[in-house]
Design an enzyme around this catalytic site. Structure first.
Site, mmCIF file in Angstrom:
data_model
loop_
_atom_site.group_PDB
_atom_site.id
_atom_site.type_symbol
_atom_site.label_atom_id
_atom_site.label_comp_id
_atom_site.label_asym_id
_atom_site.label_seq_id
_atom_site.Cartn_x
_atom_site.Cartn_y
_atom_site.Cartn_z
ATOM 1 N N ARG A 46 0.562 -1.073 0.245
ATOM 2 C CA ARG A 46 0.146 0.184 0.329
ATOM 3 C C ARG A 46 1.021 1.028 -0.039
ATOM 4 O O ARG A 46 0.569 2.628 -0.809
ATOM 5 C CB ARG A 46 -0.635 0.402 1.033
ATOM 6 C CG ARG A 46 -2.083 1.394 1.348
ATOM 7 C CD ARG A 46 -3.302 0.733 2.123
ATOM 8 N NE ARG A 46 -2.764 0.151 3.148
ATOM 9 C CZ ARG A 46 -1.731 0.994 4.443
ATOM 10 N NH1 ARG A 46 -1.525 1.977 4.638
ATOM 11 N NH2 ARG A 46 -2.529 -0.125 5.698
ATOM 12 N N TYR A 98 -15.640 15.655 -17.356
ATOM 13 C CA TYR A 98 -16.171 14.596 -17.790
ATOM 14 C C TYR A 98 -17.178 14.041 -16.450
ATOM 15 O O TYR A 98 -17.289 14.670 -15.287
ATOM 16 C CB TYR A 98 -14.863 13.324 -16.989
ATOM 17 C CG TYR A 98 -15.189 12.155 -16.517
ATOM 18 C CD1 TYR A 98 -15.668 10.998 -17.590
ATOM 19 C CD2 TYR A 98 -14.949 11.417 -15.304
ATOM 20 C CE1 TYR A 98 -16.710 10.113 -17.282
ATOM 21 C CE2 TYR A 98 -15.524 10.152 -14.843
ATOM 22 C CZ TYR A 98 -16.109 9.779 -15.973
ATOM 23 O OH TYR A 98 -16.193 8.361 -15.310
ATOM 24 N N ASP A 170 -6.212 18.037 -15.628
ATOM 25 C CA ASP A 170 -7.181 16.766 -15.650
ATOM 26 C C ASP A 170 -6.067 16.614 -17.270
ATOM 27 O O ASP A 170 -6.884 17.599 -18.274
ATOM 28 C CB ASP A 170 -8.506 17.024 -16.181
ATOM 29 C CG ASP A 170 -8.601 15.194 -16.341
ATOM 30 O OD1 ASP A 170 -7.939 15.024 -17.359
ATOM 31 O OD2 ASP A 170 -10.034 14.868 -15.956
ATOM 32 N N LYS A 195 -7.609 4.901 -19.957
ATOM 33 C CA LYS A 195 -7.372 6.150 -21.100
ATOM 34 C C LYS A 195 -6.428 5.263 -22.220
ATOM 35 O O LYS A 195 -5.735 4.543 -22.239
ATOM 36 C CB LYS A 195 -8.182 7.205 -21.110
ATOM 37 C CG LYS A 195 -9.439 7.392 -20.094
ATOM 38 C CD LYS A 195 -10.947 6.512 -20.362
ATOM 39 C CE LYS A 195 -12.128 6.715 -19.385
ATOM 40 N NZ LYS A 195 -11.703 6.671 -18.275
#
Length: 377
Positions: A46, A98, A170, A195
């Site tokens: 983690r 988005y 972004d 993406k």
């Protein structure tokens, strides 16, 4: 190294005793301590994992950043980023984002005490007018999803610095191959790695990239606390995808320009939104701040019946949500990516029953145009 070479050779493999060309997948949750107070550099996955670390260093180099953090999804990255802020803080955000970003801001971040001004960030005067004593950041998506609006990143950063504000960009649509917001003055770059960085529609991922040590330390503390890190195997898939980022982006852009020019000539197409067309209102800004225009196209048709006909009759192009993969996908934003927006707000942005979004892949452009042409009949 040039960008296309960096995609393949960024972040030399440090944990590779076998000299394997492909970064090994360290599928381990925990690591042995050599002794009391000693560490081999990894304690628990983690916090960090060798495979994920190699990916993060690769993305940081591509974005010209100091540090990158890899997340389980793009929305996980954005959700964690919001933990930088405290109740009462105010954020200025692009008004065309988005749909998941809208959903997070409107239903989760607002509940947690943050406030947002949703404005056209391409209008610098609007940004200035919306800054108040509680404003902490400007959040920009450029080009925007799905209306392909473009914000002048450098100009926004200049405004932000005079008010001591963070600038968050972004960069999903253009990737570091075509656009590098940190080099233009931004503080944080966000990616949905699902993406273009992954590029094959086979895994989910997200990234935050920064070039400030203090900001990195703050985010790393939150990162290890909330635990939304990317798993080793998914990290390996992203590494594999990034190796072909350059050639994919070039081919997809080449295809997109041909398709956009074809769409302009079709009688049932009312408007084409593609930043690579010279008639796009922000074409000059795009040319100045990016080295390419990407492969995202939105367009409006004459009526809802035409939109449905296209979605139901395309064959090579696939009707699916998402973008950036090698396959060309067509999306109906009104019913998919932006379905959770209130109708009046959605339609005010131009997201209606006549708007379609096309993520252009690497197929032969002539085949894609023939597929569209057949679907119109």
């Amino acid at each position: 190294m040039k960008k296309d070479t960096l995609c393949i050779h960024a972040a030399a493999i440090e944990h590779n005793p076998t000299r394997a060309i492909s970064m090994p997948i360290y599928q381990s949750a925990t690591f042995v301590h050599p002794g009391v107070g000693q560490t081999a550099g990894y304690d628990y996955s983690r916090l960090q994992n060798p495979t994920r670390e190699h990916l993060e260093k690769t993305v940081a180099q591509l974005e010209h950043g100091l540090d990158a953090m890899a997340f389980s999804t793009g929305m996980a990255a954005l959700t964690m980023l919001m933990e930088l802020f405290t109740p009462g803080d105010h954020i200025i955000a692009s008004n065309d984002l988005y749909g998941g970003s809208h959903r997070l801001f409107d239903h989760i971040s607002t509940k947690n005490g943050l406030s947002f001004s949703s404005i056209d960030t391409s209008d610098l005067a609007q940004i200035e007018q919306n800054i108040n004593p509680r404003t902490k950041a400007i959040y920009v998506e450029t080009p925007t999803n799905p209306m392909m609006n473009v914000t002048d990143i450098k100009a926004v950063c200049e405004i932000a610095k005079t008010h001591n504000l963070l600038v968050i960009v972004d960069n999903t649509f253009l990737t570091p191959y075509f656009q590098q917001p940190l080099s233009l003055g931004a503080d944080v770059v966000l990616h949905s790695g699902t993406k273009y960085l992954g590029g094959h529609n086979d895994t989910l991922a997200g990234f935050l990239v920064v070039n400030d040590a203090e900001l990195s330390a703050k985010l790393r503390f939150i990162y290890k606390t909330v635990g939304s890190c990317l798993a080793p195997f998914d990290s390996w898939l992203l590494l594999r995808g990034i190796k072909t980022l350059a050639i994919r982006m070039e081919k997809q852009q080449e295809n997109a320009l041909q398709i956009a020019n074809w769409l302009k000539k079709q009688p049932k197409i009312k408007k084409v939104y593609y930043v690579g067309l010279p008639e796009h209102p922000a074409y000059e800004i795009s040319t100045q701040q990016a080295s390419g225009y990407g492969s995202m196209i939105s367009f409006t048709v004459d009526q809802e019946k035409t939109a449905c006909q296209l979605l139901e009759h395309i064959r090579i192009i696939q009707f699916a949500e998402s973008l950036g993969g090698v396959e060309t996908l067509m999306t109906y934003p009104m019913m998919q990516t932006h379905a959770d927006l209130p109708q009046a707000e959605r339609e005010a942005k131009g997201i209606n029953e006549c708007l379609l979004r096309l993520s252009v892949g690497i197929e032969n452009a002539a085949d894609l145009i023939a597929d569209l042409e057949a679907a119109f009949i």
